[in-house]
Scaffold this active site. Structure first.
Site, PDB file in Angstrom:
ATOM      1  N   LYS A 183       0.709  -1.348  -0.337  1.00 20.36           N
ATOM      2  CA  LYS A 183       0.438   0.170  -0.124  1.00 20.36           C
ATOM      3  C   LYS A 183       0.865   1.609   0.297  1.00 20.36           C
ATOM      4  O   LYS A 183       1.826   1.447   0.673  1.00 20.36           O
ATOM      5  CB  LYS A 183      -0.777   0.626   1.071  1.00 20.36           C
ATOM      6  N   SER A 205      -9.406   1.928   2.740  1.00 17.52           N
ATOM      7  CA  SER A 205      -8.755   2.434   2.425  1.00 17.52           C
ATOM      8  C   SER A 205      -8.192   1.125   1.297  1.00 17.52           C
ATOM      9  O   SER A 205      -7.247   1.976   0.816  1.00 17.52           O
ATOM     10  CB  SER A 205      -8.440   3.754   2.992  1.00 17.52           C
ATOM     11  N   SER A 256      -9.944  -1.148   7.233  1.00 11.36           N
ATOM     12  CA  SER A 256      -9.695  -0.934   6.088  1.00 11.36           C
ATOM     13  C   SER A 256      -8.614  -2.098   4.999  1.00 11.36           C
ATOM     14  O   SER A 256      -8.703  -1.972   3.692  1.00 11.36           O
ATOM     15  CB  SER A 256      -8.240   0.266   5.801  1.00 11.36           C
TER      16      SER A 256
END
Length: 472
Positions: A76, A151, A175
């Site tokens: 990420k 996210s 997330s």
């Protein structure tokens, strides 16, 4: 069928494939699908091929290979990888290059993994749809008109469509688990402190935790074991031995007590309620005992979560002032003007949460908002502690809905915040949680069910999730 970690390791070890061939196959898949899905914002092809070639050379010398030898991994865009950009998908950090490796990256490299690129995300990890990224939204591979969840939507989408067999995300309120449910993959957030947060760009320090997205529970367990452990660079990481997670998988579920929280399915979409109930019956058929439990303060988890994490975000993001970190205004008239212009690159969602957090921390609202939320957090933690005296794991939905259309909640952000209804409880409580795909809705969209386990008992949740996965 996407390749699993165990298949890749077996092929490389047997000589059926080289690590370079595996990496090139992933790069080809990325080139084919990423223009449509937008899961990865940068691909480090040259670096990845060098790492893969190093693994092949290591094998040729007869040296012992790491636990993830030749396995391509996406990380990420808020995880630091030395010499590579880490922007949190924000204009604020558009040119930021990591000066050191996050501890989880060090663990991946030590295990001979191949880090292939950085994954798209909601800006500063604030969002449940991956629509707030400066690089544009991620599209759900199952239906590209829908969101992948957030996210860590880029990480989930990259795994779901076979760009990589595994990806790292972060989970502050769901997330990792919510995008896993939306994209039909497995996503796990361990208990707070199991994995070091060193080198993770902070959103809310008391809730942030690195998690794993993979095609199956077995792969998730493999990666979780590699990246877990005490780290002297992170005082919140816990001093506890990391178990052999897969060795904890049992032959059946006899003796395992599965908690069903009272009232958790009330008002839930019928198709999701049906799948959660079916999952419970499937576990019972494998020998588990179903126990109704109460978590009375769970209904306050979402507002409690948004007050606490927004307050921590207000504090953490104060460093992006144009002087210490982030974008610096070129022309300004006075200090206040300089600060205002230097903080302008933050997106709307980030600004909203900073404002909410700053309001909750003002002297007029501190006791009423922040202190009260912290008290509720403690009550919720006590609820879970009491519940785990009666059960080994807790079964819940992962999300109250399946993947929704892009832009569906633009006019009603509160409905978007409720996407974290079941997942934020784990972050507030510091629990380990795993989402496993279990069925689909009438539109063919994946449904995820979730298991919670006590802190440092991730192997219990992994084992139950493994058995439910096998039942499919």
């Amino acid at each position: 069928m996407n390749m699993t970690i165990s298949e890749i390791l077996s092929n490389i070890q047997s000589g059926k494939q080289t690590a370079e061939a595996v990496t090139r196959a992933c790069l080809a898949k990325i080139a084919e699908l990423n223009p449509t899905i937008n899961a990865l914002v940068e691909v480090w092809a040259e670096d990845a091929l060098k790492q893969a070639q190093a693994v092949d050379a290591k094998k040729a010398r007869g040296e012992k290979l790491g636990a993830l030898a030749g396995v391509p991994v996406a990380i990420k865009d808020n995880i630091l990888y030395k010499g590579h950009k880490a922007t949190c998908c924000s204009k604020m950090l558009a040119d930021y290059v990591a000066p050191y490796n996050a501890t989880v990256v060090e663990h991946l490299l030590a295990a001979d993994a191949v880090i292939i690129g950085r994954a798209n995300m909601d800006e500063f990890a604030m969002g449940s749809s991956n629509q707030t990224s400066v690089y544009g939204p991620v599209h759900n591979p199952v239906d590209t008109t829908r969101v992948p969840g957030g996210s860590s939507g880029g990480s989930a989408a990259a795994v779901a469509c076979g760009m990589v067999p595994v990806a790292l995300g972060t989970d502050t309120g769901g997330s990792v688990r919510q995008p896993a449910a939306f994209c039909g993959v497995v996503g796990m957030k361990p208990g707070y402190g199991r994995i070091s947060r060193y080198g993770i760009i902070a959103f809310a320090s008391s809730a942030d935790q690195v998690g794993v997205l993979a095609n199956n529970v077995d792969d998730c367990a493999t990666v979780l074991e590699v990246i877990s452990g005490k780290d002297m660079n992170d005082s919140t990481s816990l001093e506890a031995p990391v178990p052999d997670y897969k060795a904890a998988f049992t032959a059946d579920l006899k003796g395992v007590r599965v908690g069903l929280p009272k009232g958790f399915l009330d008002g839930l979409a019928p198709v999701i309620k049906k799948q959660v109930e079916a999952a419970a019956k499937q576990l019972e058929a494998q020998g588990a005992t179903l126990v109704e439990i109460e978590v009375p303060h769970a209904k306050y988890a979402a507002p409690c979560y948004y007050i606490i994490t927004s307050a921590e975000a207000s504090s953490n993001l104060g460093r992006y002032d144009g002087i210490r970190y982030g974008y610096a205004a070129k022309e300004a008239h006075g200090l206040n003007d300089y600060y205002e212009l230097s903080r302008a690159p933050f997106g709307l969602e980030v600004k909203k949460r900073i404002i909410i957090g700053t309001y909750a921390l003002t002297s007029a609202r501190y006791e009423e908002c922040f202190v009260k939320a912290m008290k509720v957090r403690e009550l919720l933690r006590r609820d879970f502690k009491k519940a785990f005296e009666q059960v080994d794991v807790i079964l819940t939905p992962t999300s109250p809905t399946t993947a929704f259309k892009l832009g569906a909640h633009d006019e009603n952000p509160l409905s978007l915040y409720l996407a974290d209804l079941y997942t934020c409880q784990g972050n507030i409580g510091g629990l380990g949680g795993i989402s496993v795909p279990f069925g689909k809705d009438e539109n063919g969209l994946p449904i995820g069910v979730q298991f919670y386990a006590p802190i440092l008992k991730e192997e219990v949740a992994l084992n139950v999730a493994h058995h439910l996965e096998k039942a499919l």
